[in-house]
Design an enzyme around this catalytic site. Structure first.
Site, PDB file in Angstrom:
ATOM      1  N   HIS A  16       0.847  -1.188   0.000  1.00 31.75           N
ATOM      2  CA  HIS A  16       0.000   0.000   0.000  1.00 31.75           C
ATOM      3  C   HIS A  16       0.883   1.239   0.000  1.00 31.75           C
ATOM      4  O   HIS A  16       2.101   1.153   0.131  1.00 31.75           O
ATOM      5  CB  HIS A  16      -0.975   0.004   1.179  1.00 31.75           C
ATOM      6  CG  HIS A  16      -0.362   0.208   2.527  1.00 31.75           C
ATOM      7  ND1 HIS A  16      -1.062   0.711   3.587  1.00 31.75           N
ATOM      8  CD2 HIS A  16       0.886  -0.014   3.004  1.00 31.75           C
ATOM      9  CE1 HIS A  16      -0.283   0.778   4.654  1.00 31.75           C
ATOM     10  NE2 HIS A  16       0.894   0.338   4.327  1.00 31.75           N
ATOM     11  N   CYS A  25       5.841   6.085   4.758  1.00 32.77           N
ATOM     12  CA  CYS A  25       4.704   5.295   4.267  1.00 32.77           C
ATOM     13  C   CYS A  25       3.971   5.946   3.098  1.00 32.77           C
ATOM     14  O   CYS A  25       3.023   5.383   2.573  1.00 32.77           O
ATOM     15  CB  CYS A  25       3.738   4.972   5.398  1.00 32.77           C
ATOM     16  SG  CYS A  25       4.457   3.854   6.620  1.00 32.77           S
ATOM     17  N   HIS A  29       4.947   0.344  -0.299  1.00 32.11           N
ATOM     18  CA  HIS A  29       5.672  -0.639   0.512  1.00 32.11           C
ATOM     19  C   HIS A  29       4.676  -1.727   0.916  1.00 32.11           C
ATOM     20  O   HIS A  29       3.493  -1.635   0.614  1.00 32.11           O
ATOM     21  CB  HIS A  29       6.279   0.026   1.762  1.00 32.11           C
ATOM     22  CG  HIS A  29       5.262   0.581   2.694  1.00 32.11           C
ATOM     23  ND1 HIS A  29       4.515   1.721   2.415  1.00 32.11           N
ATOM     24  CD2 HIS A  29       4.832   0.139   3.900  1.00 32.11           C
ATOM     25  CE1 HIS A  29       3.690   1.960   3.406  1.00 32.11           C
ATOM     26  NE2 HIS A  29       3.853   1.013   4.330  1.00 32.11           N
ATOM     27  N   HIS A  31       3.485  -5.114   3.794  1.00 31.01           N
ATOM     28  CA  HIS A  31       3.494  -5.690   5.133  1.00 31.01           C
ATOM     29  C   HIS A  31       3.092  -7.157   5.069  1.00 31.01           C
ATOM     30  O   HIS A  31       2.338  -7.568   4.190  1.00 31.01           O
ATOM     31  CB  HIS A  31       2.494  -4.977   6.045  1.00 31.01           C
ATOM     32  CG  HIS A  31       2.804  -3.538   6.279  1.00 31.01           C
ATOM     33  ND1 HIS A  31       3.820  -3.116   7.105  1.00 31.01           N
ATOM     34  CD2 HIS A  31       2.229  -2.413   5.790  1.00 31.01           C
ATOM     35  CE1 HIS A  31       3.851  -1.795   7.129  1.00 31.01           C
ATOM     36  NE2 HIS A  31       2.895  -1.340   6.321  1.00 31.01           N
ATOM     37  N   HIS A  75      -1.167 -10.328  -1.754  1.00 34.50           N
ATOM     38  CA  HIS A  75      -0.323  -9.959  -2.892  1.00 34.50           C
ATOM     39  C   HIS A  75      -0.986  -8.935  -3.816  1.00 34.50           C
ATOM     40  O   HIS A  75      -0.778  -8.932  -5.024  1.00 34.50           O
ATOM     41  CB  HIS A  75       0.152 -11.194  -3.652  1.00 34.50           C
ATOM     42  CG  HIS A  75       1.228 -11.919  -2.904  1.00 34.50           C
ATOM     43  ND1 HIS A  75       0.939 -12.798  -1.891  1.00 34.50           N
ATOM     44  CD2 HIS A  75       2.570 -11.848  -2.989  1.00 34.50           C
ATOM     45  CE1 HIS A  75       2.088 -13.268  -1.395  1.00 34.50           C
ATOM     46  NE2 HIS A  75       3.083 -12.696  -2.033  1.00 34.50           N
ATOM     47  N   GLU A 136       0.289  -5.126  11.357  1.00 34.94           N
ATOM     48  CA  GLU A 136       1.048  -4.894  10.126  1.00 34.94           C
ATOM     49  C   GLU A 136       2.534  -5.140  10.339  1.00 34.94           C
ATOM     50  O   GLU A 136       3.263  -5.346   9.383  1.00 34.94           O
ATOM     51  CB  GLU A 136       0.771  -3.517   9.542  1.00 34.94           C
ATOM     52  CG  GLU A 136       1.294  -2.347  10.307  1.00 34.94           C
ATOM     53  CD  GLU A 136       1.068  -1.029   9.579  1.00 34.94           C
ATOM     54  OE1 GLU A 136       0.053  -0.865   8.884  1.00 34.94           O
ATOM     55  OE2 GLU A 136       1.932  -0.154   9.702  1.00 34.94           O
TER      56      GLU A 136
END
Length: 150
Positions: A16, A25, A29, A31, A75, A136
């Site tokens: 996201h 952020c 990137h 998680h 994914h 996360e």
């Protein structure tokens, strides 16, 4: 009979980016998310029922969460569709990437609200969603409780 809470854990990998954020952020990137789903209900008391003694079959809970959340978000890269990230999303989709456009900033807090609504719609009438925990990272998570949202 007593009310019982049961919890099942799920995991998925999701990317996201937080448009307009003032830190790292803002970049795309990902998680390794862990989702803990807790439901509450009364164990089935009918001895002739194949699910006798269960609040809900863990397999039935798994099917709901897997279909509506894990299989959708795993994914994928999630963007707020109300931001200029839509252009990046289109480019990624054109390159055959799995992209989700949502109506919210894809923070853990907002994702857990979305997940709660999806799960509540699928549970049997006698089972209630009690809480969700979405981690996360190993040290960061957001929680949703039904009691806070009545």
């Amino acid at each position: 009979m007593s009310k019982i809470r049961i919890t099942k854990q799920f995991s998925f990998e999701t990317g996201h980016a937080l448009y307009g954020y003032d830190g790292k952020c803002k970049n795309v990137h990902g998680h390794s998310y862990r989702l803990y789903v807790t439901v509450i209900g009364t164990p089935i008391s009918d001895a002739s029922n194949v699910k006798f003694g269960m609040v809900i079959d863990f397999g039935d809970l798994k099917k709901i969460v897997k279909e509506d959340i894990v299989d959708v978000f795993d994914h994928a890269t999630v963007f707020n569709k109300n931001t200029p990230h839509v252009d990046l999303a289109k480019e990624l989709q054109d390159r055959d990437h799995n992209v989700l456009l949502v109506d919210y900033q894809p923070t853990s807090e907002m994702m857990v609200i979305d997940f709660a609504e999806k799960i509540k719609q699928r549970l049997p009438d006698n089972i209630k969603l009690h809480s969700l925990r979405l981690s996360e990272t190993a040290s960061s998570f957001a929680e949703w409780f039904a009691s806070d949202n009545e």
